[in-house]
Write a protein that holds these residues in place. Sequence first.
Motif, PDB file in Angstrom:
ATOM      1  N   SER A   1       6.461  -5.370   3.838  1.00 18.18           N
ATOM      2  CA  SER A   1       5.782  -5.411   2.538  1.00 18.18           C
ATOM      3  C   SER A   1       4.563  -4.494   2.490  1.00 18.18           C
ATOM      4  O   SER A   1       4.151  -4.059   1.410  1.00 18.18           O
ATOM      5  N   LYS A   2       3.994  -4.182   3.655  1.00 15.73           N
ATOM      6  CA  LYS A   2       2.800  -3.344   3.683  1.00 15.73           C
ATOM      7  C   LYS A   2       3.123  -1.859   3.669  1.00 15.73           C
ATOM      8  O   LYS A   2       2.234  -1.041   3.468  1.00 15.73           O
ATOM      9  N   ILE A   3       4.383  -1.495   3.897  1.00 13.81           N
ATOM     10  CA  ILE A   3       4.769  -0.084   3.832  1.00 13.81           C
ATOM     11  C   ILE A   3       4.634   0.388   2.397  1.00 13.81           C
ATOM     12  O   ILE A   3       5.164  -0.214   1.468  1.00 13.81           O
ATOM     13  N   GLY A   4       3.935   1.501   2.206  1.00 10.65           N
ATOM     14  CA  GLY A   4       3.741   2.038   0.858  1.00 10.65           C
ATOM     15  C   GLY A   4       2.377   1.692   0.288  1.00 10.65           C
ATOM     16  O   GLY A   4       1.922   2.316  -0.662  1.00 10.65           O
ATOM     17  N   SER A   5       1.714   0.700   0.863  1.00 15.69           N
ATOM     18  CA  SER A   5       0.346   0.365   0.449  1.00 15.69           C
ATOM     19  C   SER A   5      -0.608   0.833   1.547  1.00 15.69           C
ATOM     20  O   SER A   5      -0.186   1.312   2.590  1.00 15.69           O
ATOM     21  N   LEU A   6      -1.882   0.724   1.302  1.00 13.89           N
ATOM     22  CA  LEU A   6      -2.870   1.117   2.303  1.00 13.89           C
ATOM     23  C   LEU A   6      -3.607  -0.119   2.795  1.00 13.89           C
ATOM     24  O   LEU A   6      -4.637  -0.500   2.234  1.00 13.89           O
ATOM     25  N   PRO A   7      -3.094  -0.802   3.814  1.00 11.19           N
ATOM     26  CA  PRO A   7      -3.748  -2.010   4.311  1.00 11.19           C
ATOM     27  C   PRO A   7      -5.114  -1.686   4.886  1.00 11.19           C
ATOM     28  O   PRO A   7      -5.316  -0.639   5.497  1.00 11.19           O
ATOM     29  N   GLU A   8      -6.045  -2.572   4.677  1.00 13.34           N
ATOM     30  CA  GLU A   8      -7.417  -2.356   5.132  1.00 13.34           C
ATOM     31  C   GLU A   8      -7.496  -2.554   6.645  1.00 13.34           C
ATOM     32  O   GLU A   8      -7.211  -3.632   7.165  1.00 13.34           O
ATOM     33  N   PRO A   9      -7.893  -1.495   7.404  1.00 14.67           N
ATOM     34  CA  PRO A   9      -8.023  -1.671   8.854  1.00 14.67           C
ATOM     35  C   PRO A   9      -9.281  -2.473   9.193  1.00 14.67           C
ATOM     36  O   PRO A   9     -10.293  -2.392   8.495  1.00 14.67           O
ATOM     37  N   VAL A  10      -9.195  -3.237  10.245  1.00 14.15           N
ATOM     38  CA  VAL A  10     -10.339  -4.032  10.703  1.00 14.15           C
ATOM     39  C   VAL A  10     -10.493  -3.821  12.203  1.00 14.15           C
ATOM     40  O   VAL A  10      -9.572  -3.362  12.892  1.00 14.15           O
ATOM     41  N   ASP A  11     -11.667  -4.144  12.719  1.00  8.94           N
ATOM     42  CA  ASP A  11     -11.894  -4.026  14.158  1.00  8.94           C
ATOM     43  C   ASP A  11     -10.954  -4.968  14.907  1.00  8.94           C
ATOM     44  O   ASP A  11     -10.884  -6.172  14.600  1.00  8.94           O
ATOM     45  N   ALA A  12     -10.248  -4.436  15.880  1.00 11.01           N
ATOM     46  CA  ALA A  12      -9.317  -5.249  16.665  1.00 11.01           C
ATOM     47  C   ALA A  12      -9.292  -4.723  18.089  1.00 11.01           C
ATOM     48  O   ALA A  12      -9.586  -3.558  18.350  1.00 11.01           O
ATOM     49  N   SER A  13      -8.930  -5.622  19.005  1.00 14.86           N
ATOM     50  CA  SER A  13      -8.848  -5.260  20.416  1.00 14.86           C
ATOM     51  C   SER A  13      -7.499  -4.612  20.706  1.00 14.86           C
ATOM     52  O   SER A  13      -6.443  -5.225  20.506  1.00 14.86           O
ATOM     53  N   MET A  14      -7.522  -3.368  21.168  1.00 17.17           N
ATOM     54  CA  MET A  14      -6.274  -2.687  21.519  1.00 17.17           C
ATOM     55  C   MET A  14      -5.641  -3.353  22.737  1.00 17.17           C
ATOM     56  O   MET A  14      -4.414  -3.338  22.895  1.00 17.17           O
ATOM     57  N   ASN A  15      -6.479  -3.958  23.603  1.00 23.11           N
ATOM     58  CA  ASN A  15      -5.941  -4.691  24.757  1.00 23.11           C
ATOM     59  C   ASN A  15      -5.048  -5.827  24.284  1.00 23.11           C
ATOM     60  O   ASN A  15      -3.933  -6.033  24.814  1.00 23.11           O
ATOM     61  N   ASP A  16      -5.521  -6.586  23.264  1.00 25.87           N
ATOM     62  CA  ASP A  16      -4.731  -7.708  22.756  1.00 25.87           C
ATOM     63  C   ASP A  16      -3.435  -7.220  22.105  1.00 25.87           C
ATOM     64  O   ASP A  16      -2.393  -7.872  22.228  1.00 25.87           O
ATOM     65  N   VAL A  17      -3.508  -6.098  21.409  1.00 29.42           N
ATOM     66  CA  VAL A  17      -2.299  -5.549  20.770  1.00 29.42           C
ATOM     67  C   VAL A  17      -1.230  -5.275  21.823  1.00 29.42           C
ATOM     68  O   VAL A  17      -0.060  -5.671  21.663  1.00 29.42           O
ATOM     69  N   LEU A  18      -1.602  -4.613  22.909  1.00 25.57           N
ATOM     70  CA  LEU A  18      -0.626  -4.306  23.954  1.00 25.57           C
ATOM     71  C   LEU A  18      -0.113  -5.575  24.636  1.00 25.57           C
ATOM     72  O   LEU A  18       1.078  -5.675  24.962  1.00 25.57           O
ATOM     73  N   LYS A  19      -1.005  -6.546  24.835  1.00 21.68           N
ATOM     74  CA  LYS A  19      -0.568  -7.804  25.468  1.00 21.68           C
ATOM     75  C   LYS A  19       0.461  -8.522  24.594  1.00 21.68           C
ATOM     76  O   LYS A  19       1.459  -9.048  25.103  1.00 21.68           O
TER      77      LYS A  19
END
Length: 388
Positions: free
Chosen positions: A235-253
């Motif tokens: 659903s987010k494809i085509g829109s511009l979701p607001e980026p927020v600060d996030a841990s890249m370590n958690d994303v990979l985990k």
Amino acid sequence: MQWTDRIRQVKIILVVAAIVIAVASLMVSHFLVKDLQREERNKMETWAEALNVLNNADENTDLTLVLNVIQGNNTIPVIVMDSSGMVSDYRNVEMDAKTAADSDAYVTRYGKRMFAEGNYIKIHLGDSISAGDYQLVCYDDSILLKRLSQYPYWQLGIVMIFVVVAIFALLASKRAEQNKVWVGLSKETAHQLGTPISSLMAWVEILKENYPDDELIPEMNKDVSRLQLIAERFSKIGSLPEPVDASMNDVLKHVVDYMDRRTSKKVEITTNMPGYDVIAKINASLFEWVIENLCKNAVDAMEGSGKIELSLLDEGSRVVIEVKDNGKGIRKKDLKNVFTPGFTTKKRGWGLGLSLAKRIVEEYHKGRIYVKSSEVGIGTTFRIEMPK
């Protein structure tokens, strides 16, 4: 692929048309310039003959026509020099402030250059042609002829600019149409998934009430939550979701946890990360999708057995993620097409995963994704560079 073939055909037609126009223009201009050069040569021969008559005139010679011919040349630069190279007269020689300060030297150099180029007519003084005393009427192309000589090259440049602009317009149109297709497909997929997911969520709640101690229901709930996440991503494809600060370590985990549960035990997934949280402004759910796509492609390339290495690098102003596998690799001729929508080397697949990953990284997160290295039979490394 039909649209890509059509674009390629149009580009070929435009390039061929540009070459034909350029060649035709150069040929026509060449013949036209040659004709004008012959005409100016004839004019200068007449002018030189008039000058010769003037030099040999006596008190009984009618000079009206001769003077009209001499004074009628207002376009062709001409310099009259004697046998020793001294300038005796000149007409239509343009000089700027710098050359005007030493006009004699400039005109002398100009006349000698005309002579060296073969643009001169020799006038013998006296009755005998064999006499050693003569004058040289040196001349150059007129301003109009010089401009006409340059015209085909200007025209060629304009045609090439037109072709380049037309090709860029076609490519932009192609990308815009593809984007509309992918956005529409993504949103429709999210819409269609909504109803069955809602129904599954209701059934899971009913099962929880009726079988509170069943160990499989929590796993079912995880899968339903996963479906919700997938629908949210689409659903987010085509829109511009607001980026927020996030841990890249958690994303990979999160990606590693997900892939570990759904891949063969023969696939080993390892991570190399700093001992501290690397923070970047991202949309976590979409970015996890990118890493998952790269990992799934790696699993397919390894055919169910091998090693995937995820590396997280903190390079000051940017974050770098590398996904390395020891699969079958990518052929060199396919490297330029890996992010092209519709391109795939799999027997089953739409060829959309990497193109969507590229869109998420570059358009939504202003980053860069590319194939860092790939060798057939050794493996492939994808690299993502993200500003913090």
